[in-house]
Design an enzyme around this catalytic site. Structure first.
Site: not given
Length: 554
Positions: A215, A275
């Site tokens: 993330d 990401e």
């Protein structure tokens, strides 16, 4: 449609890995399946649905965060990186789930959230209880305020979710949070932070995890210096040269080189996908064999349903894959965006389709008018095209049912911090996180016996697994058939574009002699010669209808 115009090749590394061509199914654990009737999905619920995932035909499952959390940001505010939220299960439940997935032949990817912890993490609680300049505070980014008494924030920065990016503590210092105030940013210059995350990667790898989704992978390395720029100054700084104070700094790759050493210490080596919302020219470094190995390509997610946009994006990203030695990823929906069946039923936004979906949500789903049937037809065509491409396909739970975004969630039932921090500006992401419908009826359409933590609309009944299972022409059966065919056909990472006389048509040939053809327009087109393997919508008298993809074997 016979002349080959160009060839785009994504060159594989010497040792082929499972993830290069994988179909990966993203599960948002709190909204997938509830085993104990408390209204929230859990790990035993996932385990109970593994036969469904196996029948669907995916290669791997990616779990969004399942760690202990106050849910200030849907689980992306992590209290403990090496445990399971007790509302979702236990470490034993995790072990049972991982083992069952592997018995079924499915790999397991888990989310890691390294940019920030929650404000309930033991480190942050220790930091608040420790004095200025202490070792505990050095794990985070604390600063003195400005003004005569330090009562003004160190800078006027705004968080991603809206509102200030700095929050003052009881003793007068301020801490940085790029997202919600409950998500204090970690200081990745701190050796203790770096060492602890290496331990986290080992912890889950030892428990059967095959890979990690990272993330905010572009946010870890920061260089704030002695004097902080203003928000206006910050917004003028380039974000594509590796020198921005907050995002996509070159030294972030030193962190991932350390992680790669851990990944490669396992057999087979663990994989990871970044990401990283960065300039396209900067993605290859994240996806390199020395780094995480793969990086999300969100370009098709942001595109309109348009042949020219799709071709440019596909060509560009396969070239990037060649540069990094990785394989690219394709994604249309996830837990952060309006579902693509809905986006494609709204007016085109010239390459900013996600913004159009956000506007529609803000209106409560009333304006602009959604053509739900057209949106689903286009989504089916786009997904069939996606599954024909070389690289990994990331699928979001519920898209195999053709689910639309849920717009009409009452304000008092919404959960996303973006909604509360940006009233009237950002409706939040709850609409794509509504629990899945497994059956036509029941208190939660089969999600669990105790209702669901977000309200499900009545139309979920006809989009449920029960309604679509075995139903000819259903979206669920299309996904099952397409994934089974993909597994038998996918070979190599080459793609040959095929010329066509119509600008709204897109066709390419793959190894093993099969072809994908998509009609992005509204008028039917002549169907090329070949054996029809699958189509996203019924074919009409030898013609390929608009908003339809077909796979052919010559």
């Amino acid at each position: 449609m016979t002349e080959v115009l160009e060839t785009v090749t994504a060159v594989p590394t010497a040792e082929e890995s499972w993830w290069r061509q994988a179909a990966v199914y993203q599960i948002y654990p709190r909204s997938f399946a509830d085993s104990n009737g408390d209204g929230m999905g859990d790990l035993p619920g996932i385990t109970s649905r593994i036969p469904y995932l196996k029948q669907l035909g995916v290669d791997a499952v990616w779990l969004s965060p399942f760690y202990p959390s106050a849910l200030a940001d849907g689980g992306y505010d992590v209290d403990d990186y090496r445990d399971v939220d007790p509302r979702l299960g236990t470490l034993d439940d995790f072990a049972e789930m991982a083992a069952a997935l592997h018995v079924a032949g499915l790999r397991l990817i888990v989310d890691v959230v390294p940019n920030h912890t929650s404000d309930r993490h033991e480190w942050f609680k220790e930091a608040l209880a420790s004095p200025k300049g202490s070792a505990a505070r050095e794990r985070y980014i604390f600063r003195d305020g400005t003004g005569p008494d330090g009562a003004q924030a160190p800078a006027d920065w705004e968080s991603i979710f809206g509102g200030p990016a700095w929050t003052r503590t009881a003793d007068g210092q301020w801490y940085l949070h790029s997202f919600a105030s409950e998500q204090p940013d970690l200081n990745w210059h701190n050796p203790e932070v770096r060492a602890d995350f290496l331990e986290t990667l080992r912890f889950w790898s030892d428990r059967g995890v095959d890979g990690f989704r990272i993330d905010v992978a572009h946010g870890l390395a920061k260089d704030l210096g002695d004097t902080l720029p203003s928000l206006a100054e910050l917004e003028t700084l380039a974000k594509d040269d590796g020198n921005h104070p907050l995002w996509d700094r070159d030294e972030v790759h030193e962190i991932y080189a350390e992680w790669r050493t851990v990944f490669n210490s396992y057999t087979p080596a663990r994989t990871a996908v970044a990401e990283a919302w960065v300039a396209a020219s900067r993605r290859a470094k994240y996806a390199s064999a020395e780094g995480l190995g793969q990086a999300f390509n969100f370009d098709l997610l942001e595109a309109d349903f348009d042949a020219a946009q799709f071709k440019d994006i596909i060509t560009f990203n396969l070239a990037l894959a060649t540069e990094s030695g990785s394989s690219t990823t394709w994604v249309f929906s996830n837990h952060d965006v309006v579902r693509h069946a809905t986006r494609y039923g709204l007016p085109a936004r010239n390459g900013n389709a996600t913004k159009q979906g956000a506007d529609w949500l803000l209106s409560g789903g009333t304006a602009p008018v959604l053509d739900a049937e057209l949106g689903l037809r286009r989504a089916r065509a786009a997904t069939l095209l996606e599954l024909a491409l070389p690289g990994s396909a990331y699928l979001y739970q519920g898209e195999e049912l053709g689910l639309h975004e849920v717009a009409g969630i009452p304000a008092e039932q919404r959960q996303d911090p973006a909604f509360f921090r940006n009233p009237g500006i950002d409706i939040g992401r709850d609409g794509c996180r509504v629990p899945l419908p497994w059956s036509r009826g029941g208190s939660s359409h089969g999600f669990g016996t105790g209702g669901s933590h977000l309200p499900q609309p009545d139309w979920f009944a006809d989009s449920s697994v029960e309604a679509e299972d075995g139903a000819a022409g259903s979206t669920l059966e299309l996904y099952r058939d397409a994934l089974a065919l993909r597994a038998s056909l996918q070979s190599g990472e080459e793609l040959e574009w095929i010329d066509g006389s119509r600008p709204d048509m897109l066709a390419f040939r793959r190894p093993n002699g099969w072809t994908s053809v998509t009609n992005f327009g509204t008028e039917p087109a002549e169907l090329p010669a070949g054996e029809v393997l699958i189509a996203s919508a019924p074919l009409e008298g030898g013609l390929l209808p608009g908003a339809t993809t077909v796979w052919l074997r010559s």
